[in-house]
Write an enzyme that holds these catalytic residues in place. Structure first.
Site, short mmCIF file in Angstrom:
data_model
loop_
_atom_site.label_atom_id
_atom_site.label_comp_id
_atom_site.label_asym_id
_atom_site.label_seq_id
_atom_site.Cartn_x
_atom_site.Cartn_y
_atom_site.Cartn_z
N ASP A 70 0.82 -1.21 0.00
CA ASP A 70 0.00 0.00 0.00
C ASP A 70 0.85 1.26 0.00
OD1 ASP A 70 0.94 -0.42 2.57
OD2 ASP A 70 -1.02 -0.73 3.45
N ASP A 140 -7.34 -2.91 14.32
CA ASP A 140 -8.72 -3.24 13.93
C ASP A 140 -8.75 -4.38 12.92
OD1 ASP A 140 -7.72 -2.03 11.68
OD2 ASP A 140 -9.26 -0.48 11.55
C1 GLP Z 1 -0.50 0.49 8.47
C2 GLP Z 1 -0.28 -0.31 7.20
C3 GLP Z 1 -0.54 -1.78 7.41
C4 GLP Z 1 0.19 -2.25 8.65
C5 GLP Z 1 -0.35 -1.51 9.84
C6 GLP Z 1 0.23 -1.98 11.17
O1 GLP Z 1 -1.82 0.87 8.67
N1 GLP Z 1 -1.10 0.12 6.13
O2 GLP Z 1 -0.12 -2.50 6.27
O3 GLP Z 1 0.05 -3.63 8.80
O4 GLP Z 1 -0.04 -0.14 9.66
O5 GLP Z 1 1.39 -1.31 11.47
P1 GLP Z 1 2.33 -1.69 12.66
O6 GLP Z 1 3.12 -2.85 12.22
O7 GLP Z 1 3.19 -0.48 12.85
O8 GLP Z 1 1.47 -1.98 13.83
#
Ligand code: GLP
Length: 263
Positions: A70, A140
């Site tokens: 993304d 979430d």
């Molecule tokens: C963002 C990304 C996700 C990722 C999420 C969790 O929202 N778009 O792809 O999995 O963060 O991030 P973290 O690993 O920092 O908790």
């Protein structure tokens, strides 16, 4: 579904890096190994370990093509919170033989976002699909930027971020949710589950509910990560604290079946 429970973040990261390196090394076909990649704090340890292994000659990325999950809409590459910047800062800049032309990241500045997403899907298909998609999840349960109630068959497209996600991600934007882009381009749940293998990193107590929903909840678009239950080869790599809301029976089961498991 396999759930590989490691004692802590460091061990989860090393286990996952070893798993990915083995898959790359075992890939003997002429076509490249196609690897899907996430951003976020969860994969940083995996990236560090893979970069170390790459420098040590234990795994080569010369025949690897990557597709990121993304990208925020509206941030230029040079913005230190763009996912393009993140990937280069934490990973690609540390690899000795990754070819820049083999790196694919959605363009969040594309004039026609839908065309950009269609191009991305077509490019994935041109390589014969993704061999291994590594991902993380939000608190979430969002996978990539597929927020609650995104179709479980969705393809790459424009996504609206929820207020929850903008609040969680505001830690990177001066703690101001308004500064977090409201939109993103993201691969779909269907894009992820089309991969031959999926490995999702889930660590820390704040992900305990999401982990339980992923593994033991109903398959539901409310928890888009639950779509992994329908995948024939999904692995959850997690640490102990992310298991805090699993039922005791499930926790013991996964420890038991992984006891003798080889990589
Ligand atoms: C963002 C990304 C996700 C990722 C999420 C969790 O929202 N778009 O792809 O999995 O963060 O991030 P973290 O690993 O920092 O908790």
């Amino acid at each position: 579904m396999r759930v590989v429970i490691q004692e802590n973040y460091d061990k989860m990261s090393k286990w996952t890096a070893n798993y990915i390196a083995k898959k790359i090394n075992d890939h003997k076909e002429d076509r490249p190994f196609v690897l899907g990649l996430p951003t976020g704090s969860s994969p940083i340890g995996v990236y560090e370990e893979l970069a170390r292994m790459n420098k040590a000659g234990e795994v080569s990325f010369a025949n690897v093509v990557t597709f990121n999950m993304d990208e925020y809409v509206g941030l230029p590459r040079e913005h230190d919170q763009s996912y393009w910047y993140f990937m280069h800062y934490y990973f690609f800049d540390h690899l000795v033989d990754m070819k820049p032309e083999n790196i694919n990241i959605l363009n969040g500045l594309a004039e026609d976002p839908e065309a950009e997403c269609a191009r991305y899907e077509a490019k994935i298909a041109s390589y014969g699909g993704i061999d291994l998609f590594m991902g993380g999840i939000g608190v979430d349960g969002h996978l990539a930027f597929n927020e609650p109630f995104t179709s479980l068959t969705s393809r790459t497209g424009l996504r609206t971020l929820t207020t929850d996600t903008r609040i969680v991600n505001s830690r990177f934007f001066d703690n101001d949710p308004e500064k977090v882009p409201a939109y993103a381009l993201s691969v779909g749940i269907g894009t992820v589950t089309d991969a031959k293998e999926v490995i999702i990193l889930i660590n820390g107590h704040n992900k305990a509910n999401a982990l339980a929903k992923t593994v033991e909840g109903n398959v539901s678009q409310k928890w888009t990560c639950s779509a992994l239950q329908m995948h024939p080869a999904a692995i959850i790599a997690c640490d102990e604290s992310a298991c805090d809301e699993l039922t005791v029976g499930a926790y013991k089961y996964f420890l038991d079946v992984e006891k003798n498991e080889r990589l």
